[in-house]
Scaffold this motif. Structure first.
Motif, PDB file in Angstrom:
ATOM      1  N   SER A 256      -9.604   2.076  -8.762  1.00  0.00           N
ATOM      2  CA  SER A 256     -10.651   1.423  -7.978  1.00  0.00           C
ATOM      3  C   SER A 256     -10.137   0.901  -6.631  1.00  0.00           C
ATOM      4  CB  SER A 256     -11.270   0.273  -8.774  1.00  0.00           C
ATOM      5  OG  SER A 256     -10.324  -0.752  -9.022  1.00  0.00           O
ATOM      6  N   ARG A 257      -8.828   0.669  -6.508  1.00  0.00           N
ATOM      7  CA  ARG A 257      -8.299   0.140  -5.248  1.00  0.00           C
ATOM      8  C   ARG A 257      -8.445   1.147  -4.098  1.00  0.00           C
ATOM      9  NH1 ARG A 257      -3.113  -2.084  -4.745  1.00  0.00           N
ATOM     10  NH2 ARG A 257      -3.330  -1.695  -2.502  1.00  0.00           N
ATOM     11  N   PHE A 258      -8.690   2.417  -4.408  1.00  0.00           N
ATOM     12  CA  PHE A 258      -8.800   3.448  -3.382  1.00  0.00           C
ATOM     13  C   PHE A 258     -10.241   3.710  -2.931  1.00  0.00           C
ATOM     14  CE2 PHE A 258      -5.063   4.392  -6.021  1.00  0.00           C
ATOM     15  CZ  PHE A 258      -4.074   4.229  -5.052  1.00  0.00           C
ATOM     16  N   LYS A 259     -11.169   2.956  -3.474  1.00  0.00           N
ATOM     17  CA  LYS A 259     -12.573   3.144  -3.127  1.00  0.00           C
ATOM     18  C   LYS A 259     -12.781   2.897  -1.633  1.00  0.00           C
ATOM     19  CE  LYS A 259     -17.251   1.582  -4.310  1.00  0.00           C
ATOM     20  NZ  LYS A 259     -17.770   2.957  -4.383  1.00  0.00           N
ATOM     21  N   ASP A 260     -13.410   3.890  -0.968  1.00  0.00           N
ATOM     22  CA  ASP A 260     -13.755   3.822   0.457  1.00  0.00           C
ATOM     23  C   ASP A 260     -12.532   3.661   1.363  1.00  0.00           C
ATOM     24  OD1 ASP A 260     -16.476   4.004  -0.238  1.00  0.00           O
ATOM     25  OD2 ASP A 260     -16.621   1.834  -0.487  1.00  0.00           O
ATOM     26  N   LYS A 261     -11.364   4.114   0.911  1.00  0.00           N
ATOM     27  CA  LYS A 261     -10.138   4.017   1.701  1.00  0.00           C
ATOM     28  C   LYS A 261      -9.737   5.391   2.262  1.00  0.00           C
ATOM     29  CE  LYS A 261      -9.017  -0.352   0.582  1.00  0.00           C
ATOM     30  NZ  LYS A 261      -7.877  -0.571  -0.322  1.00  0.00           N
ATOM     31  N   ARG A 262      -8.896   5.345   3.291  1.00  0.00           N
ATOM     32  CA  ARG A 262      -8.246   6.550   3.815  1.00  0.00           C
ATOM     33  C   ARG A 262      -6.906   6.676   3.096  1.00  0.00           C
ATOM     34  NH1 ARG A 262      -8.319   4.563   9.893  1.00  0.00           N
ATOM     35  NH2 ARG A 262      -7.508   2.816   8.698  1.00  0.00           N
TER      36      ARG A 262
ATOM     37  N   VAL B  87      -3.986   5.399   8.122  1.00  0.00           N
ATOM     38  CA  VAL B  87      -4.229   5.403   6.676  1.00  0.00           C
ATOM     39  C   VAL B  87      -4.411   3.967   6.176  1.00  0.00           C
ATOM     40  CG1 VAL B  87      -2.893   7.512   6.278  1.00  0.00           C
ATOM     41  CG2 VAL B  87      -1.767   5.290   6.145  1.00  0.00           C
ATOM     42  N   ASP B  88      -5.015   3.860   5.004  1.00  0.00           N
ATOM     43  CA  ASP B  88      -5.110   2.576   4.304  1.00  0.00           C
ATOM     44  C   ASP B  88      -4.156   2.500   3.119  1.00  0.00           C
ATOM     45  OD1 ASP B  88      -7.343   1.552   5.886  1.00  0.00           O
ATOM     46  OD2 ASP B  88      -8.557   3.064   4.863  1.00  0.00           O
ATOM     47  N   GLU B  89      -3.914   3.663   2.482  1.00  0.00           N
ATOM     48  CA  GLU B  89      -3.051   3.715   1.295  1.00  0.00           C
ATOM     49  C   GLU B  89      -2.213   4.985   1.356  1.00  0.00           C
ATOM     50  OE1 GLU B  89      -3.068   1.279  -0.957  1.00  0.00           O
ATOM     51  OE2 GLU B  89      -4.973   0.263  -0.508  1.00  0.00           O
TER      52      GLU B  89
ATOM     53  N   ASN C 127       0.791  -1.236   0.000  1.00  0.00           N
ATOM     54  CA  ASN C 127       0.000   0.000   0.000  1.00  0.00           C
ATOM     55  C   ASN C 127       0.819   1.280   0.000  1.00  0.00           C
ATOM     56  OD1 ASN C 127       0.816  -0.417   2.651  1.00  0.00           O
ATOM     57  ND2 ASN C 127      -1.091   0.342   3.558  1.00  0.00           N
ATOM     58  N   LEU C 128       2.080   1.212  -0.467  1.00  0.00           N
ATOM     59  CA  LEU C 128       2.866   2.407  -0.754  1.00  0.00           C
ATOM     60  C   LEU C 128       3.050   2.484  -2.266  1.00  0.00           C
ATOM     61  CD1 LEU C 128       4.636   4.834   0.006  1.00  0.00           C
ATOM     62  CD2 LEU C 128       6.565   3.252   0.286  1.00  0.00           C
TER      63      LEU C 128
ATOM     64  N   SER D 176      -0.238   3.490   9.762  1.00  0.00           N
ATOM     65  CA  SER D 176      -0.305   4.912  10.110  1.00  0.00           C
ATOM     66  C   SER D 176       0.963   5.613   9.642  1.00  0.00           C
ATOM     67  CB  SER D 176      -0.502   5.105  11.614  1.00  0.00           C
ATOM     68  OG  SER D 176       0.626   4.666  12.331  1.00  0.00           O
ATOM     69  N   VAL D 177       0.859   6.927   9.508  1.00  0.00           N
ATOM     70  CA  VAL D 177       1.955   7.755   9.024  1.00  0.00           C
ATOM     71  C   VAL D 177       2.220   8.850  10.053  1.00  0.00           C
ATOM     72  CG1 VAL D 177       2.711   9.357   7.235  1.00  0.00           C
ATOM     73  CG2 VAL D 177       1.434   7.303   6.607  1.00  0.00           C
ATOM     74  N   VAL D 178       3.494   9.046  10.386  1.00  0.00           N
ATOM     75  CA  VAL D 178       3.889  10.128  11.268  1.00  0.00           C
ATOM     76  C   VAL D 178       4.323  11.314  10.418  1.00  0.00           C
ATOM     77  CG1 VAL D 178       5.489  10.878  13.067  1.00  0.00           C
ATOM     78  CG2 VAL D 178       4.588   8.538  13.080  1.00  0.00           C
ATOM     79  N   LEU D 179       3.701  12.462  10.659  1.00  0.00           N
ATOM     80  CA  LEU D 179       4.007  13.682   9.913  1.00  0.00           C
ATOM     81  C   LEU D 179       4.718  14.673  10.826  1.00  0.00           C
ATOM     82  CD1 LEU D 179       0.561  14.179   8.121  1.00  0.00           C
ATOM     83  CD2 LEU D 179       2.586  13.007   7.245  1.00  0.00           C
TER      84      LEU D 179
END
Length: 342
Positions: A151-157, A240-242, A142-143, A224-227
């Motif tokens: 379509s892989r991003f449907k309903d994703k964060r 996150v999902d993607e 997922n990176l 998850s991602v640290v910003l």
């Protein structure tokens, strides 16, 4: 060497992106014996990096997915049966005493031509990967550095990192499908065009100036991602999902920029007729720069027309300034007749 023993072309095009493909078509309209060489194994150039993107700004076409536009351009490029050479990177150029150019590929194969049209676009591009420890372990899950299936991003964060045209365009496409889209950029200002940026800010969550500092995952999936705030160092962690990283590309033109052609910061210099500083060598598309340069696919088409016309006049000063329009061009007579009788 006896030129009669060589397979010499009127024009050889280096680069198979939109400029190169249209030049192959237009040189056919001018009855020029044409060869097109590309370092990759398929035509399309940089357009291959965003096959799912919708392209709106090509005159008379659109909206159209980029991969479909490539198919149409490739079919058009083959109209007059140019010689296509794929998978050969040109490494060396020389000019013989009889003014014939000799192009030598890294494979050792030589190509002979009377004129040369450089349509190398952004060169052999290499994506700038995320400089975060352990990022490579997520590249098969997922990176993402490019997108082939929206379509892989449907309903994703979805978190997108980048501030250029590609990052902003992806945000505007994905926001229609995703549950949430967050765009992170290390600067406050985006380098993308104004209208898409405004559309993105109206529909997606934008966090500036932030950069990705860490990735937290479970197995081979980012969770998850640290910003990190670029100015204050403040930290935020987002589930996150993607994750999509669009930080641009490193460009490699091989030996093309070592031939002594005049150049500026962004491309080889040409005059208004697409002539480089070396007689017989012309340029088109993103590889070149001049005062009124338009960096759009549509602009690449116009560059190609001007360059091919200049090459034709270089070979034959008595030739017409441009090809006859297709509706009255003898090159299309049999083709038109075949279509009408279908």
């Amino acid at each position: 060497m006896n030129t009669e023993q060589l397979d010499i072309y009127d024009i050889t095009i280096v680069g198979g992106g939109p400029a190169g493909m249209y030049a192959a078509f237009y040189s056919g309209m001018r009855a020029m014996r044409t060869k097109l060489i590309d370092a990759k194994e398929e035509l399309g150039g940089f357009m291959r990096t965003y096959p799912e993107k919708l392209v709106w700004d090509v005159g008379g076409v659109g909206p159209i997915r980029c991969e479909k536009l490539i198919d149409i351009l490739e079919l058009q490029a083959k109209t007059f049966d140019p010689t296509l050479v794929l998978g050969q990177e040109i490494a060396h150029l020389e000019r013989r005493d009889d003014q014939i150019f000799v192009l030598t590929a890294k494979t050792g194969e030589r190509h002979y031509t009377r004129t040369l049209l450089l349509c190398a676009g952004r060169g052999m591009t290499q994506v700038q990967k995320l400089d975060v420890e352990g990022a490579n372990r997520y590249e098969l899950t997922n990176l993402h550095y490019t997108i082939t299936d929206l379509s892989r991003f449907k309903d994703k964060r979805v978190l997108i990192s980048g501030g250029g045209d590609s990052a902003v365009d992806w945000a505007n496409e994905i926001v229609k499908l995703a549950k949430q889209v967050i765009v992170v950029h290390r600067r406050n200002e985006f380098t993308a065009h104004e209208l898409p940026v405004a559309q993105m800010k109206a529909s997606a969550e934008v966090m500036t100036p932030y950069r990705i500092s860490r990735l937290h995952g479970a197995g081979d999936q980012i969770k998850s991602v640290v910003l990190e705030h670029s100015d204050t160092g403040a930290i935020e962690q987002i589930e996150v999902d993607e994750v999509i990283v669009s930080h641009g590309f490193d460009r490699d033109f091989g030996g093309l920029l070592k031939w002594g052609l005049d150049k500026e910061d962004y491309g080889v210099s040409v005059d208004p007729r697409m002539r480089t500083s070396m007689p017989g060598i012309f340029g088109a598309g993103d590889f070149i720069t001049y005062g009124s340069k338009v960096r759009l696919i549509a602009g690449a088409f116009n560059d190609a027309v001007l360059a091919v016309n200049s090459a034709k006049l270089y070979l034959d000063p008595a030739a017409s300034d441009m090809a006859g329009v297709s509706s009255h061009n003898d090159r299309f007579f049999e083709k038109n007749k075949a279509i009408i009788h279908q």
